[in-house]
Design a protein around this motif. Structure first.
Motif, mmCIF file in Angstrom:
data_model
loop_
_atom_site.group_PDB
_atom_site.id
_atom_site.type_symbol
_atom_site.label_atom_id
_atom_site.label_comp_id
_atom_site.label_asym_id
_atom_site.label_seq_id
_atom_site.Cartn_x
_atom_site.Cartn_y
_atom_site.Cartn_z
ATOM 1 N N ASN A 96 0.839 -1.189 0.000
ATOM 2 C CA ASN A 96 0.000 0.000 0.000
ATOM 3 C C ASN A 96 0.878 1.244 0.000
ATOM 4 N N PHE A 97 0.695 2.086 -1.020
ATOM 5 C CA PHE A 97 1.356 3.378 -1.095
ATOM 6 C C PHE A 97 0.401 4.410 -0.501
ATOM 7 N N TRP A 98 0.890 5.192 0.456
ATOM 8 C CA TRP A 98 0.002 6.090 1.192
ATOM 9 C C TRP A 98 0.770 7.317 1.665
ATOM 10 N N ALA A 99 0.057 8.239 2.316
ATOM 11 C CA ALA A 99 0.686 9.427 2.902
ATOM 12 C C ALA A 99 -0.078 9.843 4.155
ATOM 13 N N ALA A 108 5.004 4.786 2.987
ATOM 14 C CA ALA A 108 4.643 6.206 2.980
ATOM 15 C C ALA A 108 5.443 6.895 1.874
ATOM 16 N N THR A 109 4.727 7.509 0.961
ATOM 17 C CA THR A 109 5.320 8.099 -0.230
ATOM 18 C C THR A 109 5.439 9.609 -0.086
ATOM 19 N N GLY A 110 6.605 10.151 -0.396
ATOM 20 C CA GLY A 110 6.825 11.591 -0.286
ATOM 21 C C GLY A 110 7.324 11.957 1.100
ATOM 22 N N GLY A 121 -1.437 8.499 -7.853
ATOM 23 C CA GLY A 121 -2.209 9.143 -6.797
ATOM 24 C C GLY A 121 -2.137 8.259 -5.565
ATOM 25 N N LEU A 122 -2.723 8.710 -4.488
ATOM 26 C CA LEU A 122 -2.699 7.932 -3.249
ATOM 27 C C LEU A 122 -4.101 7.858 -2.670
ATOM 28 N N PRO A 123 -4.423 6.754 -2.045
ATOM 29 C CA PRO A 123 -3.642 5.526 -1.924
ATOM 30 C C PRO A 123 -3.758 4.647 -3.172
ATOM 31 N N VAL A 124 -2.744 3.825 -3.355
ATOM 32 C CA VAL A 124 -2.716 2.781 -4.377
ATOM 33 C C VAL A 124 -2.195 1.528 -3.691
ATOM 34 N N THR A 125 -2.845 0.409 -3.967
ATOM 35 C CA THR A 125 -2.412 -0.867 -3.406
ATOM 36 C C THR A 125 -2.141 -1.829 -4.546
#
Length: 177
Positions: free
Chosen positions: A65-68, A99-101, A138-142
Motif C-alpha cells: 500500500n502506497f500512502w501518505a 509512505a510516499t513523499g 495518486g494515493l492511496p494505491v495498493t
C-alpha cells in the motif's frame, strides 16, 4: 483452481484470473488483475533508515500500500490493512505499507497513534522513486505482488482490505499456489 498451466515462454504458472474475478464484490470491484509485470528493484527505506527492496518479500504474496500521512482515504484504509495483516499472519501473505513523499517517522507515528494502528511496518519512499517506477499516480494505491515480487493486481483508491471479499480473493490466491 486458480492456476491453469505453465507459460510457453518461461515455464511459470499462469494465474486464471477469471476465478478471482468472480470474487470481486464491494470495494474489490476496483481491483484489476494483470499478467505478472517485471520485478521492480527500486529501493525504499525501512524505519531503521536502511534501504531494501521487494526481494525481501519474495516467497510469499505481498499487499503493498502506497500512502501518505496527509491522506484522508489513507486514514480510513490503514486500520483495514492492519486487520488483513493480522488475519494472514504466517499464512503466506505480507502487508507492506510505504509512505510516499515527505512523511517523517514522527508524523507516521502520530498518524498511526491517532487511528489506533499498532502493527504495520513504517517503510518510506521519501523521494518517490519507487512509486514513480511503479506508476503510482495518486494515493492511496495498493498493489498485490506474487511470490516472485511481481505485480499481478492493483487497486487505486481506498478499500476495506479486511472485508469478506478482499479476504476471499487473497485466500484463494495464496491457497492455490
Amino acid at each position: 483452481a486458480i492456476f491453469v498451466g505453465l507459460s510457453f515462454f518461461d515455464n511459470e504458472p499462469q494465474v486464471d484470473f477469471s476465478a478471482l474475478e468472480a470474487l470481486r464484490e464491494g470495494d474489490m470491484r476496483k481491483l484489476s488483475f494483470s499478467a505478472p509485470k517485471p520485478f521492480v528493484d527500486t529501493a525504499f527505506v525501512g524505519e531503521d533508515g536502511q534501504p531494501l527492496n521487494f526481494d525481501a518479500f519474495k516467497g510469499q504474496y505481498t499487499v503493498v500500500n502506497f500512502w501518505a500521512t496527509w491522506g484522508a482515504p489513507c486514514r480510513k484504509e490503514m486500520p483495514t490493512l492492519e486487520a488483513l495483516d493480522i488475519a494472514f499472519d504466517g499464512k503466506g501473505l505480507d502487508v507492506v505499507t510505504i509512505a510516499t513523499g515527505r512523511n517523517p517517522i514522527p508524523a507516521i507515528d502520530k498518524f498511526f497513534n491517532d487511528i489506533g494502528v499498532e502493527n504495520l511496518p513504517k517503510y518510506l519512499d521519501p523521494k518517490q522513486a519507487l512509486s514513480r517506477d511503479m506508476a503510482v499516480l495518486g494515493l492511496p494505491v495498493t498493489v498485490v505482488l506474487d511470490r516472485d515480487a511481481r505485480e499481478i493486481a492493483r487497486l487505486t483508491g481506498d478499500a476495506h482490505w479486511d472485508s469478506p471479499e478482499a479476504v476471499a480473493i487473497l485466500t484463494a490466491l495464496v491457497a492455490d499456489n
